[in-house]
Design an enzyme around this catalytic site. Structure first.
Site, PDB file in Angstrom:
ATOM      1  N   CYS A   1       0.834  -1.208   0.000  1.00 39.54           N
ATOM      2  CA  CYS A   1       0.000   0.000   0.000  1.00 39.54           C
ATOM      3  C   CYS A   1       0.870   1.261   0.000  1.00 39.54           C
ATOM      4  O   CYS A   1       1.567   1.530   0.973  1.00 39.54           O
ATOM      5  CB  CYS A   1      -0.909  -0.058   1.229  1.00 39.54           C
ATOM      6  SG  CYS A   1      -1.685   1.484   1.693  1.00 39.54           S
TER       7      CYS A   1
ATOM      8  N   CYS B   1       0.129   3.742   2.778  1.00 43.71           N
ATOM      9  CA  CYS B   1       0.630   3.206   4.048  1.00 43.71           C
ATOM     10  C   CYS B   1       2.116   3.551   4.209  1.00 43.71           C
ATOM     11  O   CYS B   1       2.568   3.905   5.297  1.00 43.71           O
ATOM     12  CB  CYS B   1       0.457   1.692   4.124  1.00 43.71           C
ATOM     13  SG  CYS B   1      -1.260   1.137   4.022  1.00 43.71           S
TER      14      CYS B   1
END
Length: 119
Positions: free
Chosen positions: A45, A48
């Site tokens: 991600c 993230c």
């Protein structure tokens, strides 16, 4: 004990994120610390990865503990907290879930929310 930091370690919050694997480990972190910011993330991600230095700063510079939860490894745990997208941040204070934030958060906003609960 030869240093003050060694004696304080048992009650102090960790200054690095704790990697949590499973509900019991998250429960232990929430029980052990007054305020815990759980970062539900995935290695693949991009947002993230953008959030990573921010949560590391929160861990290092506030009285909150930061728990990192890999949603790919902990799918049941993510589901239990209603995590549908990553990153999702769940804040616990005094053992209770008090905040949930989805997506990358500005450091100032995240710090302000955490400091509201850490006093």
């Amino acid at each position: 004990m030869t240093t003050d930091t060694a004696s304080e370690a048992s009650s102090a919050t960790p200054d690095e994120p704790i990697h949590v694997d499973g509900q019991a480990a998250l429960d232990d972190a929430v029980d052990a610390h007054d305020v815990v910011l759980a970062d539900f993330y995935a290695d693949w991600c991009g947002p993230c990865q953008m959030l990573e230095p921010i949560v590391e700063a929160i861990a290092a510079e506030t009285d909150a503990a930061v728990a990192k939860v890999d949603v790919d490894v902990n799918q049941q745990l993510a589901s239990a907290y209603g995590v549908r997208g990553v990153p999702t941040l769940v804040l616990f204070a005094d053992g209770e879930q008090v905040e949930e934030l989805v997506g990358v958060q500005p450091e100032e906003q995240l710090r302000s929310i955490v400091e509201h609960y850490t006093g």
